[in-house]
Motif scaffolding. Structure first.
Motif, PDB file in Angstrom:
ATOM      1  N   PHE A 123      -6.512   1.985  -6.981  1.00  0.00           N
ATOM      2  CA  PHE A 123      -6.193   3.257  -6.344  1.00  0.00           C
ATOM      3  C   PHE A 123      -7.443   4.040  -6.013  1.00  0.00           C
ATOM      4  O   PHE A 123      -8.488   3.885  -6.624  1.00  0.00           O
ATOM      5  CB  PHE A 123      -5.241   4.087  -7.213  1.00  0.00           C
ATOM      6  N   GLU A 178      -2.941   0.438  -3.983  1.00  0.00           N
ATOM      7  CA  GLU A 178      -2.625  -0.918  -3.548  1.00  0.00           C
ATOM      8  C   GLU A 178      -2.079  -1.674  -4.751  1.00  0.00           C
ATOM      9  O   GLU A 178      -2.749  -1.814  -5.767  1.00  0.00           O
ATOM     10  CB  GLU A 178      -3.855  -1.641  -3.009  1.00  0.00           C
ATOM     11  N   PRO A 197       0.638   5.443   0.208  1.00  0.00           N
ATOM     12  CA  PRO A 197      -0.215   6.614   0.422  1.00  0.00           C
ATOM     13  C   PRO A 197       0.022   7.665  -0.670  1.00  0.00           C
ATOM     14  O   PRO A 197       1.160   7.910  -1.071  1.00  0.00           O
ATOM     15  CB  PRO A 197       0.234   7.139   1.788  1.00  0.00           C
ATOM     16  N   ASN A 246       0.838  -1.193   0.000  1.00  0.00           N
ATOM     17  CA  ASN A 246       0.000   0.000   0.000  1.00  0.00           C
ATOM     18  C   ASN A 246       0.872   1.241   0.000  1.00  0.00           C
ATOM     19  O   ASN A 246       1.832   1.329   0.767  1.00  0.00           O
ATOM     20  CB  ASN A 246      -0.930   0.011   1.209  1.00  0.00           C
ATOM     21  N   GLN A 298      -6.464   8.529  -1.998  1.00  0.00           N
ATOM     22  CA  GLN A 298      -5.499   8.548  -0.900  1.00  0.00           C
ATOM     23  C   GLN A 298      -4.591   7.329  -0.812  1.00  0.00           C
ATOM     24  O   GLN A 298      -3.699   7.296   0.024  1.00  0.00           O
ATOM     25  CB  GLN A 298      -6.250   8.700   0.428  1.00  0.00           C
ATOM     26  N   ASN A 299      -4.800   6.315  -1.663  1.00  0.00           N
ATOM     27  CA  ASN A 299      -4.021   5.090  -1.535  1.00  0.00           C
ATOM     28  C   ASN A 299      -3.910   4.351  -2.865  1.00  0.00           C
ATOM     29  O   ASN A 299      -4.848   4.358  -3.656  1.00  0.00           O
ATOM     30  CB  ASN A 299      -4.696   4.172  -0.502  1.00  0.00           C
TER      31      ASN A 299
END
Length: 169
Positions: free
Chosen positions: A98, A104, A55, A53, A101-102
């Motif tokens: 996605f 993966e 950020p 993950n 904010q993230n």
């Protein structure tokens, strides 16, 4: 001559009125997102459910491109998703999800990934490098070939010498 001068002046002004068209939607530039990229190094294993993950902070309409460094092919950057066909009919997929904010980055397989040989694990799971490239949504409709990493870098004028690296796990 007195009647000709106002007509000439009107024609001259009319030329500039029609040439100043503000309908330039094809040249729209998104000023709220700046293209940039970062590298992520990590190992995909059962402890992290074969995922990493990262950020990020982007507008929900912007685009995230994720590339994997393929050391076996001369350090080439390959756009995800990417499928590898291993021996014995085994298939390993890299993919990315996605949000604003993230990101993966994860693998999926049609076999238990913990059964990979050490050579396969070193090639596909251990110490992997991914490059996350964030680009404005308005530019996503361009003719740039996102599969060609170098075309993306050139189009968005990205400076590879300023890429920050994040180490996970």
């Amino acid at each position: 001559m007195k009647k000709f001068l106002p007509i000439l002046l009107l024609a001259f002004v009319g030329l500039f009125i029609f040439s100043c068209d503000n309908d330039n939607n094809s040249n729209f530039v998104d000023h709220d997102t700046y293209s940039h990229m970062k590298d992520v190094n990590g190992t995909l294993n059962s402890g992290n459910t074969y995922s990493i993950n990262v950020p990020i902070n982007i507008e929900s309409t912007d685009v995230v491109l994720v590339y994997r460094r393929d050391v076996a092919n001369g350090n080439a950057w390959q756009l995800l998703p990417k499928t590898y066909y291993l021996t014995g009919g085994r298939v390993l997929d890299y993919n990315a999800l996605f949000s604003s904010q993230n990101v993966e980055i994860y693998t999926e397989a049609n076999f238990n990934q913990s059964t990979m040989t050490s050579s396969e694990a070193n090639t596909y799971l251990n110490n992997q490098t991914f490059r996350v490239v964030l680009v404005p949504a308005s530019s996503a409709k361009t003719s740039v070939d996102y599969n060609d990493y170098h075309a993306v870098v050139k189009y968005y004028n990205l400076d590879e010498s300023k890429v920050k690296t994040i180490k996970v796990n």
